[in-house]
Design a protein around this motif. Structure first.
Motif, PDB file in Angstrom:
ATOM      1  N   LEU A  76       0.764  -1.239  -0.023  1.00  0.00           N
ATOM      2  CA  LEU A  76      -0.134  -0.180   0.051  1.00  0.00           C
ATOM      3  C   LEU A  76       0.789   1.223  -0.051  1.00  0.00           C
ATOM      4  CD1 LEU A  76      -2.727   1.532   0.399  1.00  0.00           C
ATOM      5  CD2 LEU A  76      -2.595   1.249   2.916  1.00  0.00           C
ATOM      6  N   ARG A  77       0.548   2.156  -0.888  1.00  0.00           N
ATOM      7  CA  ARG A  77       0.954   3.396  -1.010  1.00  0.00           C
ATOM      8  C   ARG A  77       0.060   4.347  -0.677  1.00  0.00           C
ATOM      9  NH1 ARG A  77       3.830   5.838  -5.291  1.00  0.00           N
ATOM     10  NH2 ARG A  77       2.692   4.371  -6.849  1.00  0.00           N
ATOM     11  N   SER A  78      -0.269   4.870   0.711  1.00  0.00           N
ATOM     12  CA  SER A  78      -1.629   5.855   1.058  1.00  0.00           C
ATOM     13  C   SER A  78      -1.059   7.268   0.305  1.00  0.00           C
ATOM     14  CB  SER A  78      -1.628   5.752   2.348  1.00  0.00           C
ATOM     15  OG  SER A  78      -0.453   6.247   3.029  1.00  0.00           O
ATOM     16  N   HIS A  79       0.195   7.820   0.469  1.00  0.00           N
ATOM     17  CA  HIS A  79       0.725   9.145   0.206  1.00  0.00           C
ATOM     18  C   HIS A  79       1.769   9.016  -0.842  1.00  0.00           C
ATOM     19  CE1 HIS A  79      -1.783   9.364   3.931  1.00  0.00           C
ATOM     20  NE2 HIS A  79      -2.022  10.829   3.689  1.00  0.00           N
ATOM     21  N   ASP A  80       2.047  10.221  -1.575  1.00  0.00           N
ATOM     22  CA  ASP A  80       3.242  10.230  -2.295  1.00  0.00           C
ATOM     23  C   ASP A  80       4.067  10.913  -1.477  1.00  0.00           C
ATOM     24  OD1 ASP A  80       2.815  13.165  -2.270  1.00  0.00           O
ATOM     25  OD2 ASP A  80       2.187  13.028  -4.574  1.00  0.00           O
ATOM     26  N   ARG A  81       5.449  11.159  -1.908  1.00  0.00           N
ATOM     27  CA  ARG A  81       6.437  11.781  -1.245  1.00  0.00           C
ATOM     28  C   ARG A  81       6.234  13.031  -0.686  1.00  0.00           C
ATOM     29  NH1 ARG A  81      11.077  13.955  -3.693  1.00  0.00           N
ATOM     30  NH2 ARG A  81      10.609  14.344  -6.137  1.00  0.00           N
ATOM     31  N   PHE A  82       5.225  13.646  -1.383  1.00  0.00           N
ATOM     32  CA  PHE A  82       4.978  15.369  -0.833  1.00  0.00           C
ATOM     33  C   PHE A  82       3.787  15.359   0.014  1.00  0.00           C
ATOM     34  CE2 PHE A  82       6.942  15.213  -5.328  1.00  0.00           C
ATOM     35  CZ  PHE A  82       7.984  16.048  -5.115  1.00  0.00           C
ATOM     36  N   GLY A  83       3.518  14.109   0.671  1.00  0.00           N
ATOM     37  CA  GLY A  83       2.370  14.093   1.584  1.00  0.00           C
ATOM     38  C   GLY A  83       0.834  13.968   0.697  1.00  0.00           C
ATOM     39  N   HIS A  84       0.838  14.014  -0.769  1.00  0.00           N
ATOM     40  CA  HIS A  84      -0.570  13.947  -1.045  1.00  0.00           C
ATOM     41  C   HIS A  84      -1.108  12.554  -1.112  1.00  0.00           C
ATOM     42  CE1 HIS A  84       1.672  17.337  -3.664  1.00  0.00           C
ATOM     43  NE2 HIS A  84       0.633  17.728  -3.201  1.00  0.00           N
ATOM     44  N   ARG A  85      -2.499  12.569  -0.794  1.00  0.00           N
ATOM     45  CA  ARG A  85      -3.051  11.088  -0.664  1.00  0.00           C
ATOM     46  C   ARG A  85      -3.298  10.604  -1.929  1.00  0.00           C
ATOM     47  NH1 ARG A  85      -5.442   8.687   4.218  1.00  0.00           N
ATOM     48  NH2 ARG A  85      -5.689   6.675   3.382  1.00  0.00           N
ATOM     49  N   ILE A  86      -2.953   9.399  -2.352  1.00  0.00           N
ATOM     50  CA  ILE A  86      -2.803   8.657  -3.601  1.00  0.00           C
ATOM     51  C   ILE A  86      -3.708   7.475  -3.478  1.00  0.00           C
ATOM     52  CG2 ILE A  86      -0.786   9.847  -4.373  1.00  0.00           C
ATOM     53  CD1 ILE A  86       0.632   7.481  -4.092  1.00  0.00           C
ATOM     54  N   ASP A  87      -3.515   6.738  -2.105  1.00  0.00           N
ATOM     55  CA  ASP A  87      -4.273   5.431  -1.975  1.00  0.00           C
ATOM     56  C   ASP A  87      -4.037   4.468  -3.044  1.00  0.00           C
ATOM     57  OD1 ASP A  87      -5.909   5.859   0.393  1.00  0.00           O
ATOM     58  OD2 ASP A  87      -6.357   7.643  -0.736  1.00  0.00           O
ATOM     59  N   GLU A  88      -2.835   3.989  -3.423  1.00  0.00           N
ATOM     60  CA  GLU A  88      -2.544   3.174  -4.526  1.00  0.00           C
ATOM     61  C   GLU A  88      -1.975   1.911  -3.901  1.00  0.00           C
ATOM     62  OE1 GLU A  88      -0.435   4.790  -7.774  1.00  0.00           O
ATOM     63  OE2 GLU A  88      -1.692   6.381  -8.047  1.00  0.00           O
ATOM     64  N   VAL A  89      -2.096   0.659  -4.729  1.00  0.00           N
ATOM     65  CA  VAL A  89      -1.451  -0.491  -4.322  1.00  0.00           C
ATOM     66  C   VAL A  89      -0.712  -0.911  -5.562  1.00  0.00           C
ATOM     67  CG1 VAL A  89      -1.914  -2.925  -3.622  1.00  0.00           C
ATOM     68  CG2 VAL A  89      -3.662  -1.157  -3.194  1.00  0.00           C
ATOM     69  N   ASP A  90       0.526  -1.195  -5.198  1.00  0.00           N
ATOM     70  CA  ASP A  90       1.589  -1.804  -5.969  1.00  0.00           C
ATOM     71  C   ASP A  90       1.659  -3.414  -5.957  1.00  0.00           C
ATOM     72  OD1 ASP A  90       2.523   0.839  -6.661  1.00  0.00           O
ATOM     73  OD2 ASP A  90       4.004   1.127  -5.318  1.00  0.00           O
ATOM     74  N   PHE A  91       1.704  -3.602  -7.213  1.00  0.00           N
ATOM     75  CA  PHE A  91       1.670  -5.310  -7.379  1.00  0.00           C
ATOM     76  C   PHE A  91       2.872  -5.541  -8.080  1.00  0.00           C
ATOM     77  CE2 PHE A  91      -2.772  -4.237  -6.552  1.00  0.00           C
ATOM     78  CZ  PHE A  91      -3.414  -5.345  -6.252  1.00  0.00           C
ATOM     79  N   HIS A  92       3.339  -6.675  -7.649  1.00  0.00           N
ATOM     80  CA  HIS A  92       4.552  -7.259  -8.631  1.00  0.00           C
ATOM     81  C   HIS A  92       4.139  -7.259 -10.057  1.00  0.00           C
ATOM     82  CE1 HIS A  92       7.631 -10.161  -9.709  1.00  0.00           C
ATOM     83  NE2 HIS A  92       8.364  -9.561  -8.739  1.00  0.00           N
ATOM     84  N   PRO A  93       5.313  -7.031 -10.814  1.00  0.00           N
ATOM     85  CA  PRO A  93       4.801  -7.334 -12.425  1.00  0.00           C
ATOM     86  C   PRO A  93       4.171  -8.886 -12.678  1.00  0.00           C
ATOM     87  CG  PRO A  93       6.798  -6.338 -11.893  1.00  0.00           C
ATOM     88  CD  PRO A  93       6.386  -6.595 -10.804  1.00  0.00           C
TER      89      PRO A  93
END
Length: 535
Positions: A76-93
């Protein structure tokens, strides 16, 4: 005295009496019962497609991708490095590659793309059961996308917008608005902390943004305890309106292209199904549109639920086929006490029992899929059979899967307990279908409810059993025992598991007596309907 350096190099041992990887085979073509059922139940026109899926699922490439996807779970990546909410899930290729393959085969859309052809659900069942033997984790978004179409059609204008995307054969895993993608996937989010399967206890609230009613815009505030495959492009969601629990289509992005207010709180750390993400979410004014009438959320979404329950049966059939295939492959190459394992009477009994259970599940799965096809074509008796047989088979096949996986693992001994064999992954995966879309008790109660509300469903079920009347005395006796159980309504809820189990095994027995190999049918009736109890 010579030193170690002076001694000739030698190997400590040679590797002998070990099995080989089960790969490079066609999992569909090697499954005689499934091949026969595809033809018998009306999906023979899709045999070449099923062969293609089977070859892929048994390939070294697909098997490797399945291992990689599970060894590298989503993050889970809830925020980007600047603090913006992105709510993304990174999956393996590897997960993306498997999901793209499943979409390319049309496993999420075949019944709707081929709706003019009889046997479309049957064809998909054979293909989905074959593909799932490579990796089950991608089955979650595939199943939900395939199942959303009947529910979505309750709101024609929404179906017109979304159905072309949900039935596209193009996969696009980017986190962008669905309108910018060639295809889309759909999930669902029903359960909440306080209720679980009791969705009428939900507290998520939906407030109209203007006019209320079917197809109108609402704002949703609340939470969902399980939201599987949160990377999907849209979700069917239940929320309370003034009229009661209602069904909504909630996209990941708002119409203006901004991210919807769907906040991923965390990903579940699950027993199995680890390649796929399951999340807890909060809805903080999420934009959605009403599907169907206010207060009719359960009847609207139940169409999706019933189709995903069919997929639970398909998943259990796939799991059993993996287990028995691995066990037989190993036993045919491993010797002990001077003989191959497969030639030893006690192991032969174990393998035969695993094979019988697997075949009984596969033939029942395919018969159930035909009921879905016939019901969609307007056959009222098929609709009644589908209504009752779905919870009956969902209960029993999913209940049998974990013990089947454990027995399969034991056939491989210590080698089966090692992750590299793939059997531990199968074992961890096996309880999932019994929980997803309602646990065992929920299925039993649903079956009782179906019989109480629609006696025609029991008549259709009983007629199906009767097709094998006189074919085996043990089956006839079991059907008579079932009639006795059903004729006594006193405390039937307490007896529900016994009753539903008996319904399931008599249905399986009826199908095997009519269509199976006589030796398989005889062994099933002796071990499941006779006095041996499968031992």
């Amino acid at each position: 005295m010579s030193s170690l350096a002076d001694r000739p190099a030698s190997t400590t041992h040679a590797v002998t009496n070990q099995s080989t990887p089960l790969e490079g085979h066609n999992v569909f073509e090697s499954d005689r019962a499934l091949v026969e059922a595809l033809e018998r139940e009306g999906g023979g026109w899709a045999r070449e497609r099923a062969q293609e899926v089977g070859a892929y699922a048994g390939s070294q490439t697909a098997i490797r991708l399945g291992f990689e996807a599970n060894e590298n779970p989503p993050r889970l990546r809830s925020h980007d490095r600047f603090g913006h909410r992105i709510d993304e899930v990174d999956f393996h290729p590897s997960y993306h590659e498997l999901l793209a393959a499943a979409v390319g085969f049309g496993l999420h859309a075949l019944p709707w793309r081929e709706s003019s052809r009889p046997g479309a659900q049957v064809a998909r069942a054979a293909m989905f059961a074959s593909f799932s033997q490579a990796e089950a984790g991608v089955g979650c978004p595939i199943s939900m996308t395939a199942s959303v179409i009947p529910a979505l059609r309750a709101q024609p204008e929404l179906a017109a917008d979304w159905e072309p995307l949900f039935t596209s054969l193009a996969y696009d895993g980017r986190a962008v608005p669905a309108g910018e993608k060639p295809g889309a996937l759909c999930g669902m989010a029903m359960t909440e902390k306080q209720g679980g399967s009791d969705v009428r206890a939900n507290t998520t609230v939906a407030v109209p943004l203007g006019a209320s009613g079917p197809g109108e815009e609402y704002e949703l505030t609340g939470h969902k305890w399980f939201c599987s495959a949160p990377m999907c492009d849209a979700f069917l969601v239940l929320a309370q309106t003034e009229a009661g629990l209602s069904c909504f289509l909630m996209p990941r992005f708002r119409p203006d292209g901004e991210r919807n207010a769907i906040h991923l709180q965390r990903l579940k750390d699950k027993l199995g199904n680890r390649s796929n993400a399951s999340s807890e979410i909060e809805l903080r004014g999420a934009w959605a549109r009403l599907v169907g009438e206010e207060g009719r959320g359960v009847p609207t979404i139940i169409e999706m639920v019933n189709h995903t329950r069919l997929d639970c049966v398909i998943g259990s059939a796939a799991a059993m086929r993996i287990g028995v295939s691995q066990a037989i492959h190993h036993a045919g190459r491993r010797a002990a006490f001077g003989r191959l394992l497969i030639d030893q009477p006690l192991m032969e009994n174990v393998l035969a029992d695993l094979a019988i259970e697997s075949e009984a599940t596969s033939v029942a799965m395919m018969r159930l899929a035909r009921a879905y096809d016939e019901a969609a074509a307007g056959d009222p008796q098929a609709a009644e059979l589908k209504r009752l047989a779905t919870p009956v088979l969902k209960y029993w096949t999913c209940k049998r899967a974990p013990s089947h996986a454990a027995e399969s693992l034991e056939c491989l001994g210590g080698n089966g307990y090692v992750e590299e064999s793939g059997i531990p992954r199968l074992y961890r995966e096996s309880p999932l279908n019994g929980i997803w879309e309602g646990s065992g008790n929920v299925q039993c109660l649903d079956a009782l409810r179906a019989m109480a509300r629609s006696p025609a469903s029991l008549e259709a079920f009983r007629a199906e059993l009767g097709e094998a009347g006189g074919g085996d005395r043990r089956l006839d006796a079991a059907i008579a025992a079932l009639d006795t159980e059903l004729s006594d309504p006193v405390e039937i809820e307490r007896r529900a598991r016994r009753v539903i189990e008996l319904m399931a095994v008599t249905l399986q027995g009826s199908l095997l007596v009519r269509f199976g190999d006589p030796a398989v049918a005889d062994a099933f009736c002796a071990s499941r309907l006779g006095d041996d109890g499968g031992r």
